[in-house]
Design an enzyme around this catalytic site. Structure first.
Site: not given
Ligand SMILES: O=P(O)(O)OC[C@H]1O[C@](O)(CO)[C@@H](O)[C@@H]1O
Length: 653
Positions: A532, A398, A427
């Protein structure tokens, strides 16, 4: 023979006559040397073109000698030993070693990279002083302050860190001691933690729980880290009546992550159904004034702890996110912080070969040509470190997986991380690593102490179970190297809060330095936002599909209505119904207008979304929804779809 622990206290350039174990694999010396890859400090474009050349060259060879020759890896055992000793990094206080000898970087390469490393060290120094190191989001990056609050750029931040740490420890102590109790548990104290969070709000706590929780922790931890209803049901079912003594810790920096919100709603429903009052057992870790924070205040949850704007999710293990769950499991969080702080200190030197994080970054750059051309396979030979690779996967990918560099050039950077544990993986996929496609370098995590003192025994004369694990690691390292597969080895004495804190800090810094080397912002994640957003669009489309199907059903509702004495069946439109609320409705059992997928897409005014509409319909039809699809899923055009019987609340039966 000198033991390794006696070697620990000598300097890295050991000249001891320690007998060298006979290698398990006979190494062959290659006499051909390969020229330095870069004649001067390489630009990214240069490195990319070199990477392309190398891979083109490799694909043109017939795999006899040239591949080995091109790698230029040292094969003479005595020379290798010299390289091992010369480059061995040792952190005496932490008992941590870093062996980079099985990565083939040359002295010229190190020299050519030096200016870039100096620039990276400078950037890290600025970052620690509070520079806006995440320019896209206009944020400081302060996870290093968490283990040394006096580094924070102002006294307000310093006291925020200290106050939070005190509050976390006090709360954990009071929960563990039973001073803070669940309201209606026969146990009279909290016995379990249900942690709800995802990504950086789950992976660190999961890794640390697996690595460090005692066999009988004061509170056992479980995780809900997805919006998979079956997974959530499973966790709640496993808790059973213990729900009454479960502390639910909801972790979300943003306080608006859908998976976490859904997990919370599901858990709250389970509490309602069990006749329990959720607020008395709920704890939140989130940014002030987030959606979650506001809910917590309104509902009056048991406790809330802050997440700071300047700590990213994937670097939040040393904030309340990681420390609260750890403390509740009886893990010494002060030791975790101490380990991280010692490692940070070591990583502040600007002498490359004395800086373990920089050495890692150097190896990553060399092995993957600075463009992620090879994957990093992480292999801890210790069950309790199983989740380290998963934790690193987010931290590294990330952070480094970015389309654009800081100057706006499209670079499509990254470093793929995967792994599990040794020797188990020997394995599974090590066969391919040893002999198959050469697209990786390995990272071994070695733990010297096999099991607590006093428990060891010999399975056969002179050999313990742990000796086998050791042999498997060393054998795999040698076997990979013999076939030109490079590897790094990180060695710790034991898996303790201190060494785990140090490992976290080591990789956090390596990521930061590597990001500087390749000129990218390691602290944002714009790509995740795209996913998202797209998910939100799918759900919005699903609502439109339902509206269209509902309308198809409502338009042709058969109703009976009365004019004086007479009753006359008639077909009316929804709008008429709305205008005349005195009508007596009789819902027909069978729908009158099943629609094809094409028709649904047309009525949604998004014919381009037809495939997604088909998938939405297939998913809903498989899940006890009011929607009925007739035809064969294998031939989507044959499907006709309609809404079945409604209930009084809405569209679903
Ligand atoms: O803590 P939040 O805001 O729920 O986000 C959870 C995760 O989602 C992200 O923003 C995207 O995967 C991560 O960087 C973060 O750790």
């Amino acid at each position: 023979m000198a033991s390794l622990s006696s070697l620990c206290s000598s300097s890295p350039s050991i000249k001891s006559q320690t007998s060298i174990a006979k290698p398990l694999v006979i190494l062959r010396k290659d006499s051909v040397t390969f020229p330095t890859r870069f004649s001067k400090t390489p630009s990214l474009v240069q490195t990319q073109s070199v990477a392309r050349e190398i891979s083109a060259d490799l694909s043109n060879t017939n795999d006899v000698v040239p591949k080995k020759a091109k790698n230029g890896l040292e094969k003479d055992p005595r020379e290798l030993w010299k390289r091992y000793v010369d480059w061995l990094y040792q952190h005496k206080e932490l008992g941590l070693y870093l062996d980079v000898s099985r990565v083939g970087f040359t002295d010229e390469f190190v020299e050519e990279m030096e200016p870039r490393f100096q620039a990276a060290f400078k950037a890290m120094e600025e970052l620690e002083k509070g520079a806006i190191a995440n320019p896209d989001e206009g944020r400081m990056v302060g996870h290093y302050w968490l283990r040394k609050p006096e580094l924070a750029p102002n006294s307000f931040l310093k006291s925020q860190i200290e106050t939070t740490l005190d509050a976390v420890r006090k709360f954990a102590d009071e929960v563990v001691s039973g001073k803070i109790k669940p309201p209606s548990s026969p146990e009279g104290r909290f016995t379990s933690i249900l942690s709800v969070g995802i990504g950086g709000s789950a992976l660190g706590p999961q890794f640390v729980a697996e690595a460090l929780a005692p066999d009988n922790p004061p509170l056992k931890i479980r995780f809900i880290d997805n919006t998979d209803p079956a997974g959530i049901d499973h966790q709640i079912a496993q808790l059973g009546p213990e729900l009454a003594s479960t502390l639910v810790v909801v972790i979300s920096k943003s306080g608006g992550t859908p998976e976490t919100r859904n997990g919370l709603l599901e858990v709250q429903k389970a509490f309602r159904e069990a006749g329990l009052e959720f607020a008395k057992q709920g704890v939140a870790i989130t940014q002030e004034n987030s959606l979650l924070d506001n809910t917590v205040r309104i509902e009056g949850w048991l406790a809330r702890f802050p997440m700071f704007d300047w700590v990213g999710g994937r670097t939040s293990e040393m904030s309340a996110v990681g420390l609260l769950p750890a403390a509740l499991q009886g893990i010494d969080v002060r030791e975790m912080l101490a380990g991280a702080s010692l490692m940070d200190e070591a990583n502040r030197t600007t002498v490359l070969r004395n800086n373990p994080a920089a050495l890692l970054a150097l190896c990553w750059y060399w092995a993957s040509d600075g463009v992620g051309s090879k994957d990093m396979v992480v292999l801890p030979y210790k069950d309790s470190l199983l989740l380290f690779s998963r934790y690193l996967q987010q931290l590294v990918m990330e952070s480094l997986g970015k389309e654009f560099d800081l100057d706006g050039n499209r670079v499509s950077q990254g470093l793929t991380v995967y792994g599990n544990k040794g020797s188990t993986d020997q394995h599974a996929y090590i066969q391919q690593l040893r002999e198959g496609v050469h697209n990786f370098f390995a990272t071994f995590i070695e733990v010297l102490r096999d099991r607590p003192p006093g428990h060891d025994w010999e399975l056969e004369p002179g050999v313990t179970c742990g000796d086998y694990l050791f042999g498997m690691l060393q054998g795999t390292r040698s076997a990979l190297y013999a076939n030109d597969r490079e590897s790094v080895t990180v060695t710790v004495q034991e898996v303790t809060p201190r060494s785990v804190g140090a490992l976290v800090a080591l990789y956090e810094r390596a990521v930061g330095i590597y990001a500087s080397l390749v000129n990218i912002n390691a602290y944002h994640q714009p790509g995740v936002e795209a996913g998202k957003k797209a998910a939100g669009e799918v759900l919005a489309l699903q609502k439109r599909v339902l509206a269209v199907l509902n309308e198809a059903r409502m338009v042709f509702l058969t109703v009976s209505f009365s004019y004086g004495e007479e009753t006359q069946p008639e077909v009316v439109k929804t709008s008429t119904l709305e205008l005349n609320p005195t009508l007596e409705l009789m819902f027909c059992k069978e729908p009158v207008e099943p629609l094809t997928i094409d028709e649904v897409a047309e009525r949604c005014h998004t014919p381009e979304d037809i495939e997604m509409i088909y998938k939405i319909i297939a998913h809903m039809a498989a899940n006890d929804r009011a929607l009925i699809a007739e035809g064969s899923c294998g031939s989507p055009r044959s499907i006709k779809v309609y809404l079945g019987e409604c209930n009084v609340d809405g569209l679903y039966a």
